[in-house]
Structure formats: structure tokens, C-alpha cells
Design an enzyme around this catalytic site. Structure first.
Site, mmCIF file in Angstrom:
data_model
loop_
_atom_site.group_PDB
_atom_site.id
_atom_site.type_symbol
_atom_site.label_atom_id
_atom_site.label_comp_id
_atom_site.label_asym_id
_atom_site.label_seq_id
_atom_site.Cartn_x
_atom_site.Cartn_y
_atom_site.Cartn_z
ATOM 1 N N ASP A 165 0.763 -1.246 0.137
ATOM 2 C CA ASP A 165 0.013 0.043 -0.004
ATOM 3 C C ASP A 165 0.976 1.307 -0.072
ATOM 4 O O ASP A 165 0.703 2.051 0.872
ATOM 5 C CB ASP A 165 -0.914 0.169 1.253
ATOM 6 C CG ASP A 165 -1.867 1.220 1.473
ATOM 7 O OD1 ASP A 165 -1.915 1.573 2.538
ATOM 8 O OD2 ASP A 165 -2.375 1.507 0.251
ATOM 9 N N ASN A 417 6.982 -7.449 6.739
ATOM 10 C CA ASN A 417 5.812 -6.774 6.937
ATOM 11 C C ASN A 417 4.689 -7.525 6.714
ATOM 12 O O ASN A 417 4.460 -7.871 5.539
ATOM 13 C CB ASN A 417 5.777 -5.248 6.666
ATOM 14 C CG ASN A 417 4.453 -4.719 7.120
ATOM 15 O OD1 ASN A 417 4.114 -4.221 8.029
ATOM 16 N ND2 ASN A 417 3.563 -4.666 6.034
ATOM 17 N N GLU A 418 3.855 -7.916 7.805
ATOM 18 C CA GLU A 418 2.430 -8.522 7.323
ATOM 19 C C GLU A 418 2.760 -9.706 6.220
ATOM 20 O O GLU A 418 1.935 -9.720 5.353
ATOM 21 C CB GLU A 418 1.360 -7.529 6.692
ATOM 22 C CG GLU A 418 1.122 -6.572 7.794
ATOM 23 C CD GLU A 418 -0.054 -5.490 7.216
ATOM 24 O OE1 GLU A 418 -0.539 -4.627 8.212
ATOM 25 O OE2 GLU A 418 -0.183 -5.355 6.058
ATOM 26 N N ASN A 472 -0.049 -5.564 13.658
ATOM 27 C CA ASN A 472 -0.699 -4.579 13.087
ATOM 28 C C ASN A 472 -2.238 -4.725 13.021
ATOM 29 O O ASN A 472 -2.664 -5.814 12.486
ATOM 30 C CB ASN A 472 -0.586 -4.532 11.699
ATOM 31 C CG ASN A 472 1.251 -4.304 11.269
ATOM 32 O OD1 ASN A 472 1.819 -3.919 12.139
ATOM 33 N ND2 ASN A 472 1.503 -4.183 10.165
ATOM 34 N N TYR A 474 -6.248 -3.057 13.450
ATOM 35 C CA TYR A 474 -7.128 -2.093 12.878
ATOM 36 C C TYR A 474 -8.490 -2.287 13.366
ATOM 37 O O TYR A 474 -9.555 -2.260 12.727
ATOM 38 C CB TYR A 474 -7.158 -1.846 11.496
ATOM 39 C CG TYR A 474 -5.661 -1.348 10.897
ATOM 40 C CD1 TYR A 474 -4.814 -2.218 10.824
ATOM 41 C CD2 TYR A 474 -5.547 -0.014 10.698
ATOM 42 C CE1 TYR A 474 -3.491 -1.763 10.448
ATOM 43 C CE2 TYR A 474 -4.489 0.474 10.385
ATOM 44 C CZ TYR A 474 -3.390 -0.250 10.272
ATOM 45 O OH TYR A 474 -1.983 0.168 9.830
ATOM 46 N N TYR A 478 -10.668 -1.042 9.948
ATOM 47 C CA TYR A 478 -11.001 -2.205 8.879
ATOM 48 C C TYR A 478 -12.287 -3.066 9.482
ATOM 49 O O TYR A 478 -12.877 -3.606 8.755
ATOM 50 C CB TYR A 478 -9.731 -2.871 8.379
ATOM 51 C CG TYR A 478 -8.883 -1.968 7.557
ATOM 52 C CD1 TYR A 478 -7.514 -1.580 7.923
ATOM 53 C CD2 TYR A 478 -9.404 -1.552 6.204
ATOM 54 C CE1 TYR A 478 -7.033 -0.836 7.154
ATOM 55 C CE2 TYR A 478 -8.588 -0.575 5.420
ATOM 56 C CZ TYR A 478 -7.321 -0.288 5.940
ATOM 57 O OH TYR A 478 -6.530 0.460 5.220
ATOM 58 N N GLU A 512 1.200 -1.207 14.236
ATOM 59 C CA GLU A 512 0.327 -0.321 13.487
ATOM 60 C C GLU A 512 -1.166 -0.367 14.072
ATOM 61 O O GLU A 512 -1.565 -1.261 14.311
ATOM 62 C CB GLU A 512 0.287 -0.914 11.888
ATOM 63 C CG GLU A 512 1.546 -0.704 10.938
ATOM 64 C CD GLU A 512 1.074 -1.217 9.633
ATOM 65 O OE1 GLU A 512 1.996 -1.439 8.960
ATOM 66 O OE2 GLU A 512 -0.253 -1.110 9.101
ATOM 67 N N TRP A 557 0.233 3.983 13.053
ATOM 68 C CA TRP A 557 0.297 3.929 11.452
ATOM 69 C C TRP A 557 -0.476 5.207 11.087
ATOM 70 O O TRP A 557 -1.835 5.237 11.037
ATOM 71 C CB TRP A 557 -0.266 2.623 10.899
ATOM 72 C CG TRP A 557 -0.068 2.601 9.515
ATOM 73 C CD1 TRP A 557 -0.831 2.714 8.532
ATOM 74 C CD2 TRP A 557 1.405 2.516 8.866
ATOM 75 N NE1 TRP A 557 -0.215 2.655 7.111
ATOM 76 C CE2 TRP A 557 1.164 2.656 7.152
ATOM 77 C CE3 TRP A 557 2.587 2.818 9.199
ATOM 78 C CZ2 TRP A 557 2.036 2.774 6.444
ATOM 79 C CZ3 TRP A 557 3.654 2.817 8.282
ATOM 80 C CH2 TRP A 557 3.506 2.876 6.755
HETATM 81 N N1 CKX Z 1 -0.759 -2.198 6.618
HETATM 82 C C1 CKX Z 1 -4.674 -4.032 7.682
HETATM 83 C C2 CKX Z 1 0.046 -2.070 5.665
HETATM 84 C C3 CKX Z 1 0.286 -0.775 5.141
HETATM 85 C C4 CKX Z 1 -1.024 -0.090 4.822
HETATM 86 C C5 CKX Z 1 -2.146 -0.087 6.066
HETATM 87 C C6 CKX Z 1 -3.225 0.572 5.845
HETATM 88 C C7 CKX Z 1 -2.248 -1.865 6.415
HETATM 89 C C8 CKX Z 1 -2.996 -2.293 7.189
HETATM 90 C C9 CKX Z 1 -3.492 -3.544 6.930
HETATM 91 O O1 CKX Z 1 1.136 -0.679 4.361
HETATM 92 O O2 CKX Z 1 -0.830 1.496 4.633
HETATM 93 O O3 CKX Z 1 -4.109 -0.081 5.111
HETATM 94 O O4 CKX Z 1 -3.521 1.640 6.049
#
Ligand code: CKX
Length: 607
Positions: A165, A417-418, A472, A474, A478, A512, A557
Site C-alpha cells: 500500500d 511486514n504482514e 498490525n 485495525y 477495517y 500499526e 500507523w
Molecule cells: N498495513 C490492515 C500495511 C500498510 C497499509 C496499512 C493501511 C495496512 C493495514 C492492514 O502498508 O498502509 O491499510 O493503512
């Protein structure tokens, strides 16, 4: 050829920064080599170096350009350097580059955020102009970092689709330097420390490119320039009494002078600054110099308007001032190694860094942030491309650790990352990655990866490999966002019960958490995208963190709004910043300032 030590001037070393306007040309057909662009670009335009070309042009094709593109520069080397070891050092060329000197291929490197050098010894002429031509390529692939794919559009243009992203900025995004060092020279050094009361044991090792009959010395000077201690030999241990430890509130740096001497003659001299400190995990505590520290800060991109991902020292300084203003003590270098200038400024400003390799996109989705939160799976680690990717992951991790191992600010390595660690195949993959990282770092810093929303305690196959858990999450954005936000707090807490059951002792960092917020949008009651909602969302998360004794760090984040690819869920980029892209505060900045200024360093620890 390895990237070598960060270039410095010394009594034996010379550096010429080649930043400025270079020639530049897109090569959409990829025929430049065949057409001898290696000997000069046919119809170039101008391009600053360092820069990211995407935001400099006014047409969409240039902005979104994917494929080969070339840089060209004349290089003059004085005759008096004829007996020196000469190289060109690129601090970063995204994502892969081939370098030609006077038409002959002199080097290739892949890994857009790490330095590399090409030797000039066999190719350059002295006292007259030389031609440097660099072919760079910014395509994305599933077996390269950062991960993505490249498609061909109906009109024949290539298009990069990142499984991440952020905008696929590329080019010579950091300085290029001409480096001249003696033929016999120091190629590397490592430091690690043991603390005893107010004394530090400094264990060092030095690597030279030449062994026989030469003496290598190390000297340590304090910030006033006073010699503290010295020794001879390629490795050993020195003692620094009344040591001034490097710390976030007092980023004290000693000067280390390494020399190769032949009697009174100084064959080579390398000087660097480093802070003496220890960082470790004991139980659920992060200990900095044996004192508990709670991480407060941000996930942060190297991103700014016009400059894109290229080094902009003005923005960098502003960012560090904002971090000090808000009371942050740490960042995560999302999602790739940030510039050497960033790490050296963090050393000087006292900001802790979780240093990350560009292993992002290890879930095959161009909408990973959404798909992840919806629970979809892509079996990324079962792909046939993954073994090749593994090799690149390993070598870039080694390069990163080699580059930043002596930086006091670096407290941990984030190896991905993720990643889709819900895959069984992810376990053997990361077992090797973690052991390589541990082996490569003389200071044996803690290791982690940031956990994808779907990698919950019952599903993640790799969590035990981490020295600390990085989440991470949300809840409230989300998932359970907007009108359902009142449920987010409990669901978030429930996940922690899972982690405390699964992982007995280790600290947990929220790597995050964030909510997209349009600066200037004010709503009462708060609704998503408004500044009020961002405040409410952050406060909700903080209540959850404060209820969890194992949470020993929170990194929002994101530090500032940043550019992403176009999309229905991105309004001119990602707006989860606490600061806008031009570095002005949203309301949440004052909320965080109030919280962090009142959170003592050892928050949650007994002391
Ligand atoms: N995590 C649910 C990776 C980042 C994104 C971030 C977002 C996501 C969140 C994953 O690169 O920016 O969507 O803001």
C-alpha cells in the site's frame, strides 16, 4: 562488490558527492543496451539525483512509468588519485540497476533501498572525462522485494502492481558518491558492548582488505575530542570507564578512529561516531541500558511531496523535530531500509529504530490491507516463486544488518511486514530467515515481523520465532469501524487473551494502528475520516493497550500521510497520518503529544 563503509573524508580518504542534474531517458522498449545507450543516451532530458522521477513530470505515462530507464553523467577523476582504490557508491537505486563506465558493464545490484558499489579501477581514465551510464528498472515481481507483479496494458505499456500500500517510487533515490580510498584499507568494523556499573566493555573487530605486516589500531574519543582509550589488533576489547551511555534523552556519541599504520605512516584512516548502549528483552521488558523502556512512536515511510521516496534532508530534519515535539521515542522503518542519513540522524537525535528489510507484499493481493482485514488467504508461501524470493530476502537482510549494525539507534530488526504466516510453508521459510539474522548481527538484537490481521494467535504459524510480538491491528477501522466501533474495544481485548495464552512472556508492540483522516474534516459526533473520529479511535486503542500489561510499545500507523497507488479506498494516498504530507499536525497530534509526554520511559514496568 559490497557497498563498503559509509563514505567519509579522512587524511587518507576522499569522497565526491555527485548529486545534481544528470541526463535521463525512459527506455520503454528495453532496447537501450542493444542500441548502445551504454555509450551515451540518444535524446535525454534532465533529472535530479537523488530523486524519484514519478512526481516530476506532468503526464500520466511518465508518472506511472514501469520498465527500464537510464541515467547518464560525466565523471572527472584527478590524476593524483591514480594509485587509489576508486569506486562509485550508490546509496539506493530502486529497484535494480546496471552500471556502465565508459561503455563497459561494471556492476549490477538488486534491492532498491540498500547501497552498493562498483569498482572503477579497471575502467576509468584519469585527468579526462569518463561516462557513467546507469540502467535502472522498477518492475515488480513475485520473486523480488518488495513483492508485486508487472502486467502489460492493452496499449502495450507495462504497469507495476505492488502487493503493498505505497506508491512504487523508483530511480536513483539517494546520493551517488565517488569514493577514493587507499589500496590497503579498512573494509568493515563491528562493535558490541557489555555494561558493568558505570563502565562499558567495548568489543570490536576490524576487517581490512590486506593482512600481512600491517598494524591496525582503534581509538575512542569522547564528544570533547579527548582520547579515552585505544588498542591495537583486528579484534579485542576496550574498557570505557565513567561511560556516557547513548539514550533517547541523551544520545551521546563517541568517536571511533580506526587506522592501518606502518610505523608513523598512516596507511588508512576511517572515523565514525557510535553510541555505547545495550538493548535487550528480559521477560516482557525492553531494557535500554538495563532500564525498562516503553516504545512510543510511529511506523514511518520515506515519503514526501515532489521528492517521492528520495532523500530530502529538509523533510528529514522537520520529521525529527516533529517526533521530538510530540514526545515519540521510536520509529519502524516501514517497509524498507531507510536512508543511511536517517539512521545517522536518529543516532544524533536519540530516536530508537526498528529497522526493516523490504520484505513487504508477502500476501499476493494488490488490496492486501482490505483483503487481510476480510480474512482472505493467498497461500503466498506455497508459490513456486517463493524459493527464489527467499534467497533475495536472505541477502538483503544480510546487507541491511551489515549496513546498520553499528548504529546505536537500531534496537531491533523487522524481517518482514504482514507476511502470510497463516501458511504452513511460512514456518520453515522464516526459521531460516530468523537464524540468518541472528547470526549476522554482532549485537544480537531482538527480531520480529509485523503480524497480518488474519495471523491471529490461533492461526499464525510463526509467532514463536519472534523475540517480541508486533501486531498490525485495525479494530475500529477495517473491522468494527464507524457505527460498530463500540464493539472494537472488546474484540481487540479478546485477541490479547489469545496472545497471552500462546506466548508466555515476550513483550507485545502494536506496530500499526490507525484511521484514515481527512485533515480539516470536523464532525460531531465523530464519523470515519473526520479528525474527531481519529481521536476517538486512538483513545479506544490506548485504553486497550493500557489494559494489557504485555503491551510495551505503540507505533501509530502512520507518521504522515503518504502516497499510494490510485484506488477506490485511497483519496490521493493513505490518510492515516498524524501529520499531513506537508508535515502539519492533525488534531490527533495534540492527543498523542499529551499522552506521550506524560508516559514515563519505563511505563508499565515495576520501577
Ligand atoms: N498495513 C490492515 C500495511 C500498510 C497499509 C496499512 C493501511 C495496512 C493495514 C492492514 O502498508 O498502509 O491499510 O493503512
Amino acid at each position: 562488490m559490497s557497498a563498503g563503509l559509509y563514505p567519509i573524508q579522512s587524511i587518507t580518504r576522499r569522497v565526491v558527492d555527485l548529486s545534481g542534474i544528470w541526463n535521463f531517458q525512459f527506455d520503454p522498449e528495453g532496447t537501450g543496451k542493444k542500441e548502445k545507450w551504454t555509450h551515451g543516451l540518444p535524446s535525454p532530458t534532465t533529472m535530479p539525483v537523488p530523486s524519484s522521477f514519478a512526481d516530476l513530470f506532468t503526464d500520466k505515462e511518465s508518472k506511472e512509468y514501469t520498465g527500464d530507464f537510464w541515467y547518464e553523467k560525466e565523471l572527472f577523476i584527478p590524476k593524483e588519485w591514480e594509485n587509489m582504490d576508486l569506486s562509485l557508491r550508490f546509496e539506493a537505486a530502486a529497484h535494480r540497476a546496471t552500471v556502465y563506465i565508459n561503455g563497459s558493464k561494471s556492476g549490477f545490484h538488486e534491492g532498491g533501498f540498500l547501497p552498493f558499489s562498483v569498482s572503477l579501477n579497471k575502467t576509468v581514465k584519469f585527468g579526462e572525462p569518463n561516462l557513467v551510464c546507469v540502467k535502472v528498472n522498477n518492475e515488480l515481481f513475485e520473486d523480488c522485494l518488495p513483492v508485486g507483479r508487472t502486467v502489460t496494458l492493452a496499449d502495450g505499456r507495462k504497469m507495476a502492481k505492488g502487493y503493498f500500500d505505497f506508491f512504487n517510487y523508483s530511480g536513483l533515490i539517494r546520493p551517488v558518491k565517488l569514493v577514493a580510498v587507499p589500496k590497503k584499507h579498512i573494509v568493515d568494523y563491528s562493535l558490541n558492548y557489555v555494561l558493568f556499573d558505570n563502565c562499558a566493555e567495548v568489543n570490536y573487530s576490524i576487517t581490512n582488505n590486506y593482512k600481512n605486516g600491517i598494524v591496525t589500531t582503534i581509538e575512542i574519543y569522547d564528544a570533547t575530542g579527548r582520547l579515552i582509550t585505544s588498542s591495537e589488533g583486528l579484534e579485542g576489547s576496550l574498557s570505557v570507564s565513567n561511560v556516557k551511555l547513548w539514550d533517547v534523552n541523551n544520545p551521546y556519541l563517541y568517536t571511533f578512529r580506526f587506522r592501518i599504520v606502518d610505523g608513523d605512516f598512516v596507511v588508512d584512516e576511517y572515523i565514525d561516531q557510535a553510541g555505547i548502549r545495550t538493548f535487550e528483552i528480559v521477560g516482557s521488558e525492553f531494557l535500554l541500558n538495563n532500564k525498562p523502556v516503553y516504545l512510543k512512536g510511529f511506523g514511518k515511510h520515506e515519503d514526501s511531496d515532489i521528492s517521492g521516496r528520495s532523500l530530502n534532508l529538509n523533510v528529514l530534519k522537520r520529521d525529527f523535530e516533529l517526533m521530538k515535539w510530540i514526545g515519540a521515542n521510536s520509529i519502524r522503518s516501514a517497509y524498507y531500509p531507510h536512508s543511511e542519513e536517517t539512521l545517522r540522524l536518529a543516532d544524533r537525535e536519540g530516536i530508537l529504530v526498528i529497522n526493516e528489510v523490504a520484505a513487504v507484499g508477502m500476501m499476493a493481493s494488490t488490496l492486501n490491507f482490505f483483503d487481510a482485514s476480510q480474512g482472505s488467504q493467498t497461500r503466498f508461501f506455497a508459490k513456486e516463486t517463493t524459493p527464489k524470493l527467499f534467497e533475495k530476502h536472505l541477502s538483503q537482510l544480510e546487507e541491511l544488518i551489515r549496513r546498520d549494525k553499528n548504529r546505536a539507534c537500531v534496537i531491533a530488526w523487522c524481517v518482514a511486514n504482514e507476511p502470510e504466516t497463516t501458511d504452513d510453508e511460512a514456518r520453515p521459510y522464516f526459521e531460516k530467515i530468523f537464524s540468518k539474522a541472528k547470526e549476522s548481527d554482532p549485537q544480537k538484537r531482538p527480531l520480529t515481523f509485523t503480524s497480518l490481521m488474519t495471523a491471529t494467535p490461533d492461526k499464525c504459524k510463526c509467532a514463536e520465532l519472534c523475540d517480541f510480538i508486533s501486531l498490525n491491528r485495525y479494530y475500529g477501522w477495517y473491522v468494527f469501524g464507524g457505527n460498530e466501533v463500540m464493539m472494537a474495544e472488546n474484540v481487540f481485548k479478546q485477541e490479547f487473551q489469545g496472545w497471552t495464552m500462546r506466548i508466555q512472556e515476550k513483550p507485545i508492540v502494536i506496530a500499526e494502528y490507525g484511521a484514515d483522516t481527512n485533515a480539516g474534516t470536523h464532525k460531531l459526533p465523530g464519523v470515519m475520516w473526520s479528525e474527531e473520529y481519529q481521536d476517538e479511535y486512538l483513545s479506544l486503542c490506548h485504553r486497550v493497550f493500557d489494559s494489557q500489561p504485555r503491551v510495551r510499545g505503540e507505533q501509530v500507523w502512520v507518521f504522515a500521510d503518504f502516497m499510494t497507488g490510485e484506488g477506490i479506498m485511497r483519496v490521493d494516498g493513505n490518510k492515516k497520518g498524524i501529520f499531513t504530507r506537508n508535515r502539519q499536525p492533525k488534531a490527533a497530534a495534540f492527543l498523542l503529544k499529551n499522552r506521550w509526554k506524560n508516559l514515563r520511559d519505563g511505563f508499565k514496568s515495576e520501577e
